[in-house]
Design a protein around this motif. Structure first.
Motif, mmCIF file in Angstrom:
data_model
loop_
_atom_site.group_PDB
_atom_site.id
_atom_site.type_symbol
_atom_site.label_atom_id
_atom_site.label_comp_id
_atom_site.label_asym_id
_atom_site.label_seq_id
_atom_site.Cartn_x
_atom_site.Cartn_y
_atom_site.Cartn_z
ATOM 1 N N SER A 20 0.736 4.229 -3.236
ATOM 2 C CA SER A 20 0.808 3.469 -4.492
ATOM 3 C C SER A 20 2.257 3.165 -4.860
ATOM 4 O O SER A 20 2.587 2.050 -5.286
ATOM 5 N N LEU A 21 3.147 4.145 -4.658
ATOM 6 C CA LEU A 21 4.563 3.940 -4.935
ATOM 7 C C LEU A 21 5.168 2.913 -3.976
ATOM 8 O O LEU A 21 6.002 2.079 -4.371
ATOM 9 N N VAL A 22 4.750 2.962 -2.716
ATOM 10 C CA VAL A 22 5.223 1.993 -1.723
ATOM 11 C C VAL A 22 4.805 0.579 -2.118
ATOM 12 O O VAL A 22 5.590 -0.381 -2.010
ATOM 13 N N VAL A 23 3.557 0.439 -2.588
ATOM 14 C CA VAL A 23 3.060 -0.876 -3.011
ATOM 15 C C VAL A 23 3.896 -1.405 -4.184
ATOM 16 O O VAL A 23 4.288 -2.581 -4.204
ATOM 17 N N VAL A 24 4.180 -0.544 -5.163
ATOM 18 C CA VAL A 24 4.993 -0.962 -6.311
ATOM 19 C C VAL A 24 6.383 -1.397 -5.857
ATOM 20 O O VAL A 24 6.939 -2.409 -6.321
ATOM 21 N N ALA A 40 -0.630 -9.186 3.569
ATOM 22 C CA ALA A 40 -0.002 -7.882 3.334
ATOM 23 C C ALA A 40 -0.423 -7.291 1.997
ATOM 24 O O ALA A 40 -0.709 -6.093 1.895
ATOM 25 N N ARG A 41 -0.461 -8.140 0.938
ATOM 26 C CA ARG A 41 -0.886 -7.655 -0.372
ATOM 27 C C ARG A 41 -2.327 -7.157 -0.342
ATOM 28 O O ARG A 41 -2.647 -6.084 -0.865
ATOM 29 N N VAL A 42 -3.202 -7.962 0.265
ATOM 30 C CA VAL A 42 -4.614 -7.573 0.349
ATOM 31 C C VAL A 42 -4.770 -6.279 1.147
ATOM 32 O O VAL A 42 -5.517 -5.362 0.762
ATOM 33 N N GLY A 43 -4.064 -6.176 2.257
ATOM 34 C CA GLY A 43 -4.167 -4.983 3.104
ATOM 35 C C GLY A 43 -3.703 -3.731 2.387
ATOM 36 O O GLY A 43 -4.367 -2.674 2.456
ATOM 37 N N LEU A 44 -2.576 -3.819 1.690
ATOM 38 C CA LEU A 44 -2.068 -2.655 0.974
ATOM 39 C C LEU A 44 -2.990 -2.240 -0.164
ATOM 40 O O LEU A 44 -3.227 -1.045 -0.392
ATOM 41 N N MET A 45 -3.529 -3.221 -0.909
ATOM 42 C CA MET A 45 -4.450 -2.896 -2.001
ATOM 43 C C MET A 45 -5.722 -2.242 -1.475
ATOM 44 O O MET A 45 -6.240 -1.282 -2.068
#
Length: 370
Positions: A20-24, A40-45
């Motif tokens: 979650s911190l990596v995504v932020v 990338a956004r979809v994959g991380l979420m």
């Protein structure tokens, strides 16, 4: 690392927080247009959601012990199901290990009692299954060397493992505490799951051409345990308790075999077997056995022996309320029935933890030691 271990849960939560911190941190870089940033956004979420759901699932399973191992979770239980004729030549109980009870004085069996991890082999059914046997402190005390003890068979629901009865429902600790408080007599507990031929849900039925589960619990377990431990062999010496599918088994065996068990307790019990992909064909066209497996039908059409039943349900949160009321109404002398009806309570460990102490007290009052 086991499915129910704290380490696995902590790792899952830690990975969720870190990702979650990596995504932020990466989100500003991924805010650009184009198919690659979008992917990338979809994959991380999706990864964060997967870890979050995994953490919640692991926490719930650790609390309620729906599955005791990775093998249980993925349908690859590691227990042996049915023995062949050669393996069944030496039926009985094999002690595989011993462990302490989570009570004061646990290091000394004469104070804290003992739990033995065993394998039970059936003479008639040719079934072998793992189990745990709780022996009360009195079993090891001087002055009780020649005394026989009453026994209660304890079953989980489906799916489940015998370990659930120790870690999740605390049967040995509860039995020790109640006996210490003089609310019950010392009893031996034989704890196992109803799934004696995993992963099939045999539901305590003698399946034509398949596992003879009713025979195993009605006859083999009693002979195996009485051949190993100091227990009585009369019906008054034996009780049965279980939750959900295990509760159905407890009531079924006590109802159909009053010559073996004096009392049966069904916590949130089913009253008919559930025939589905987990059970397979339980009857193979045998209509009489299919009807007999319906406990409400059995009460109406078969003789009732001198058995005692305790059934539990809740006014809100349980789906078996109406059927439990029907069961109570259909029990006739010489049989006896008692009940516990909570104002609210779901089909879960929290509910059964509230019902187990009074149920063990009820069983103790109906069983006798020789």
């Amino acid at each position: 690392m086991g499915l129910t271990s704290t380490t696995v849960l902590v790792l899952a939560v830690l990975c969720t927080v870190l990702l979650s911190l990596v995504v932020v941190w990466l989100w500003p870089r991924l805010a650009r247009q184009g198919w690659r940033p979008v992917v990338a956004r979809v994959g991380l979420m999706c990864a964060v959601q997967l870890l979050l759901f995994s953490s919640v699932g692991l926490a719930a399973n650790k609390s309620f012990l729906f599955y005791g191992s990775w093998a249980d979770l993925f349908g690859r239980q590691d227990g042996v199901g049915v023995l062949d004729a050669k393996a069944a030549a030496s039926p009985g109980v094999k002690v595989d290990g011993k462990q302490k009870v989570d009570v004061p004085g646990a290091g000394k069996p004469s104070i804290g009692g003992e739990v033995q991890r065993v394998t039970v082999q059936g003479a008639k059914s040719r079934i072998v299954t793992p189990a745990y046997v709780y022996l009360p402190p009195e079993y090891f005390q001087k002055g009780y060397e020649k005394k026989s003890f009453p026994v209660t068979v304890v079953l989980t629901g489906f799916p489940g493992t015998a370990e659930n009865l120790i870690k999740g429902l605390h049967y040995p600790k509860t039995a020790w505490t109640l006996s210490k408080e003089k609310k019950t007599q010392p009893m031996i507990l034989v704890m196992m799951r109803p799934t004696v031929a995993p992963p099939r849900n045999t539901q305590c039925i003698d399946i034509p051409g398949g596992p003879q589960t009713e025979t195993f619990f009605a006859d083999d377990v009693r002979k195996a345990i009485s051949g190993t431990y100091r227990v009585g062999t009369k019906p008054k010496n034996w009780g049965f308790i279980g939750d959900s599918t295990g509760g159905y088994c407890a009531l079924k065996i006590a109802l159909h075999h009053p010559e073996a068990y004096a009392a049966g307790v069904g916590l949130s019990a089913d009253y008919q077997p559930e025939v589905d992909s987990d059970s397979g064909d339980l009857f193979h066209g045998n209509k009489h056995e299919e009807k007999r497996s319906d406990l409400l039908w059995s009460l109406d059409h078969l003789p009732q022996g001198n058995s005692s039943f305790l059934v539990t349900t809740s006014k809100r949160g349980e789906s078996n309320l109406k059927e439990t009321q029907k069961f109570i109404a259909k029990v006739k002398r010489p049989a006896h029935v008692s009940s516990i009806t909570l104002d609210s309570g779901g089909h879960n460990f929290n509910t059964w933890l509230r019902e187990i102490p009074p149920s063990l007290e009820w069983l103790s009052a109906r069983l006798a030691a020789d």
